[in-house]
Design a protein around this motif. Sequence first.
Motif, PDB file in Angstrom:
ATOM      1  N   SER A  95       0.813  -1.225   0.000  1.00  0.00           N
ATOM      2  CA  SER A  95       0.000   0.000   0.000  1.00  0.00           C
ATOM      3  C   SER A  95       0.843   1.270   0.000  1.00  0.00           C
ATOM      4  O   SER A  95       0.319   2.360  -0.213  1.00  0.00           O
ATOM      5  CB  SER A  95      -0.923   0.022   1.221  1.00  0.00           C
ATOM      6  OG  SER A  95      -0.162   0.118   2.409  1.00  0.00           O
ATOM      7  N   ASN A  96       2.137   1.106   0.282  1.00  0.00           N
ATOM      8  CA  ASN A  96       3.036   2.263   0.350  1.00  0.00           C
ATOM      9  C   ASN A  96       2.568   3.265   1.400  1.00  0.00           C
ATOM     10  O   ASN A  96       2.580   4.480   1.182  1.00  0.00           O
ATOM     11  CB  ASN A  96       3.140   2.953  -1.020  1.00  0.00           C
ATOM     12  CG  ASN A  96       4.289   3.945  -1.070  1.00  0.00           C
ATOM     13  OD1 ASN A  96       5.307   3.755  -0.423  1.00  0.00           O
ATOM     14  ND2 ASN A  96       4.107   5.027  -1.815  1.00  0.00           N
ATOM     15  N   CYS A  97       2.118   2.743   2.559  1.00  0.00           N
ATOM     16  CA  CYS A  97       1.751   3.650   3.648  1.00  0.00           C
ATOM     17  C   CYS A  97       2.164   3.051   4.987  1.00  0.00           C
ATOM     18  O   CYS A  97       2.267   1.833   5.127  1.00  0.00           O
ATOM     19  CB  CYS A  97       0.269   3.991   3.637  1.00  0.00           C
ATOM     20  SG  CYS A  97      -0.847   2.627   3.949  1.00  0.00           S
ATOM     21  N   LYS A  98       2.396   3.923   5.956  1.00  0.00           N
ATOM     22  CA  LYS A  98       2.789   3.492   7.300  1.00  0.00           C
ATOM     23  C   LYS A  98       1.531   3.241   8.101  1.00  0.00           C
ATOM     24  O   LYS A  98       0.647   4.096   8.173  1.00  0.00           O
ATOM     25  CB  LYS A  98       3.629   4.591   7.975  1.00  0.00           C
ATOM     26  CG  LYS A  98       4.094   4.241   9.371  1.00  0.00           C
ATOM     27  CD  LYS A  98       5.328   3.346   9.338  1.00  0.00           C
ATOM     28  CE  LYS A  98       5.823   3.055  10.753  1.00  0.00           C
ATOM     29  NZ  LYS A  98       5.190   1.894  11.360  1.00  0.00           N
ATOM     30  N   ILE A  99       1.432   2.062   8.690  1.00  0.00           N
ATOM     31  CA  ILE A  99       0.242   1.709   9.458  1.00  0.00           C
ATOM     32  C   ILE A  99       0.441   2.088  10.924  1.00  0.00           C
ATOM     33  O   ILE A  99       1.387   1.649  11.578  1.00  0.00           O
ATOM     34  CB  ILE A  99      -0.066   0.198   9.327  1.00  0.00           C
ATOM     35  CG1 ILE A  99      -0.522  -0.108   7.896  1.00  0.00           C
ATOM     36  CG2 ILE A  99      -1.115  -0.221  10.336  1.00  0.00           C
ATOM     37  CD1 ILE A  99      -0.700  -1.570   7.596  1.00  0.00           C
ATOM     38  N   GLU A 100      -0.436   2.956  11.423  1.00  0.00           N
ATOM     39  CA  GLU A 100      -0.419   3.359  12.831  1.00  0.00           C
ATOM     40  C   GLU A 100      -1.552   2.616  13.544  1.00  0.00           C
ATOM     41  O   GLU A 100      -2.688   2.614  13.069  1.00  0.00           O
ATOM     42  CB  GLU A 100      -0.628   4.870  12.960  1.00  0.00           C
ATOM     43  CG  GLU A 100       0.428   5.719  12.253  1.00  0.00           C
ATOM     44  CD  GLU A 100       1.755   5.725  12.981  1.00  0.00           C
ATOM     45  OE1 GLU A 100       1.775   5.366  14.174  1.00  0.00           O
ATOM     46  OE2 GLU A 100       2.770   6.063  12.346  1.00  0.00           O
ATOM     47  N   LEU A 101      -1.245   2.018  14.685  1.00  0.00           N
ATOM     48  CA  LEU A 101      -2.255   1.242  15.408  1.00  0.00           C
ATOM     49  C   LEU A 101      -2.888   2.074  16.518  1.00  0.00           C
ATOM     50  O   LEU A 101      -2.235   2.922  17.126  1.00  0.00           O
ATOM     51  CB  LEU A 101      -1.632  -0.023  15.986  1.00  0.00           C
ATOM     52  CG  LEU A 101      -1.062  -1.003  14.949  1.00  0.00           C
ATOM     53  CD1 LEU A 101      -0.512  -2.237  15.634  1.00  0.00           C
ATOM     54  CD2 LEU A 101      -2.103  -1.386  13.912  1.00  0.00           C
ATOM     55  N   SER A 102      -4.175   1.804  16.786  1.00  0.00           N
ATOM     56  CA  SER A 102      -4.883   2.495  17.862  1.00  0.00           C
ATOM     57  C   SER A 102      -4.725   1.696  19.158  1.00  0.00           C
ATOM     58  O   SER A 102      -3.927   0.768  19.236  1.00  0.00           O
ATOM     59  CB  SER A 102      -6.358   2.657  17.490  1.00  0.00           C
ATOM     60  OG  SER A 102      -6.910   1.408  17.145  1.00  0.00           O
ATOM     61  N   SER A 103      -5.505   2.030  20.161  1.00  0.00           N
ATOM     62  CA  SER A 103      -5.398   1.348  21.457  1.00  0.00           C
ATOM     63  C   SER A 103      -5.813  -0.116  21.320  1.00  0.00           C
ATOM     64  O   SER A 103      -6.640  -0.475  20.475  1.00  0.00           O
ATOM     65  CB  SER A 103      -6.293   2.031  22.491  1.00  0.00           C
ATOM     66  OG  SER A 103      -7.658   1.753  22.218  1.00  0.00           O
ATOM     67  N   LYS A 104      -5.230  -0.949  22.175  1.00  0.00           N
ATOM     68  CA  LYS A 104      -5.524  -2.386  22.134  1.00  0.00           C
ATOM     69  C   LYS A 104      -7.012  -2.642  22.385  1.00  0.00           C
ATOM     70  O   LYS A 104      -7.623  -3.517  21.780  1.00  0.00           O
ATOM     71  CB  LYS A 104      -4.671  -3.114  23.176  1.00  0.00           C
ATOM     72  CG  LYS A 104      -4.549  -4.597  22.925  1.00  0.00           C
ATOM     73  CD  LYS A 104      -3.470  -5.220  23.784  1.00  0.00           C
ATOM     74  CE  LYS A 104      -3.355  -6.708  23.507  1.00  0.00           C
ATOM     75  NZ  LYS A 104      -2.337  -7.376  24.344  1.00  0.00           N
TER      76      LYS A 104
END
Length: 359
Positions: free
Chosen positions: A299-308
């Motif tokens: 996807s050529n994007c950085k994946i940022e994760l939310s709270s668990k």
Amino acid sequence: MIIDNVFAIGVMSGTSLDGVDFVYVKFQSDNYQDFEIMHAKTFPYSKEWKQLLQNAIQSPKKEIEDLDILYGKYLGNITNQFISEYQIKNIDFIASHGHTILHQPEKGITLQIGNGQEIANISKQKVVCDFRTQDVKLGGQGAPLVPIGDALLFSDFDFCLNLGGFSNISFKKDDNRIAFDICPVNIVLNFYANKLGLEYDDAGKIASSGITNQQLLEKLNSLEFYQKEPPKSLGLEWVQKEIFPLIDGFELDISSILRTFVEHIAIQISAIIQNNSNVLITGGGVFNDFLLARMEHHSNCKIELSSKKLINFKEALIFAFLGLLKVNNKINCLKSVTGASKDHSSGVIFYPEFLKQKF
């Protein structure tokens, strides 16, 4: 009289059969985005329940009807366990998704078991459930239902992506909410991990050790479903008919099956979220590090994760929200998402028998 806060329990069982997710959530009546997940817990399924739910699709009608009652009692009892464990006092209603046994909207069929009357009787609470049937009767897919929550609770994100048994996505386009199932995820990955005696492929380690079979990958990516325009949704029946026979025909080792299917998932999802990092990603698939790495690659994007808590319990939260909208007779099902003939307020409300007897 307007009540400032509404307290609800959301109950969700997904196709990956990890267990039953519970949230106890507080909503502010005049600002839905101001919500708080106060308690959350997953009750894992026993082997017996897993088998019952996996095999129900082949059961005759009478057995499914009996299972609906039995599963409703099961949900009622673990709801009480959840209430007791967290000493929950204020409950305006319980909203339960149930567990999907049949989903063939093109034939006008969808069935989620978990009898609402049984849950209401055992929990002694008002229960909202059966959110999909009305939409299918109105010509819709009955799925996905989460996008109304994405639109009203998580409007800051360009895309809301869920990686559960299936991956589904929702986003705004030309002032309409668009949403659809993208492809299978854990329903396939877990199936093959189970053959190694594992519940799942932890962090995608087994997949990362396999070899991508290009021929299988091309056949997977060429399946007719991926050429269809939304609205569209997937069910276990489609996986059993289209995916498993295709994979098994190649006689690959499990690591290479997992490696190839992870690549397939990443390609299908990345085609939609290409070059966009403002994506809310939730669901059990988020913990598959290898899958996320392949999604970032394609996807050529950085994946940022939310709270668990949000990753694990977003769907249970949104079913609590769907229940809130239903109780207030507000739209909770969007025709732009499901293809139904109109927007509508879906779900059925059940009251405990002892309350009914008073009136």
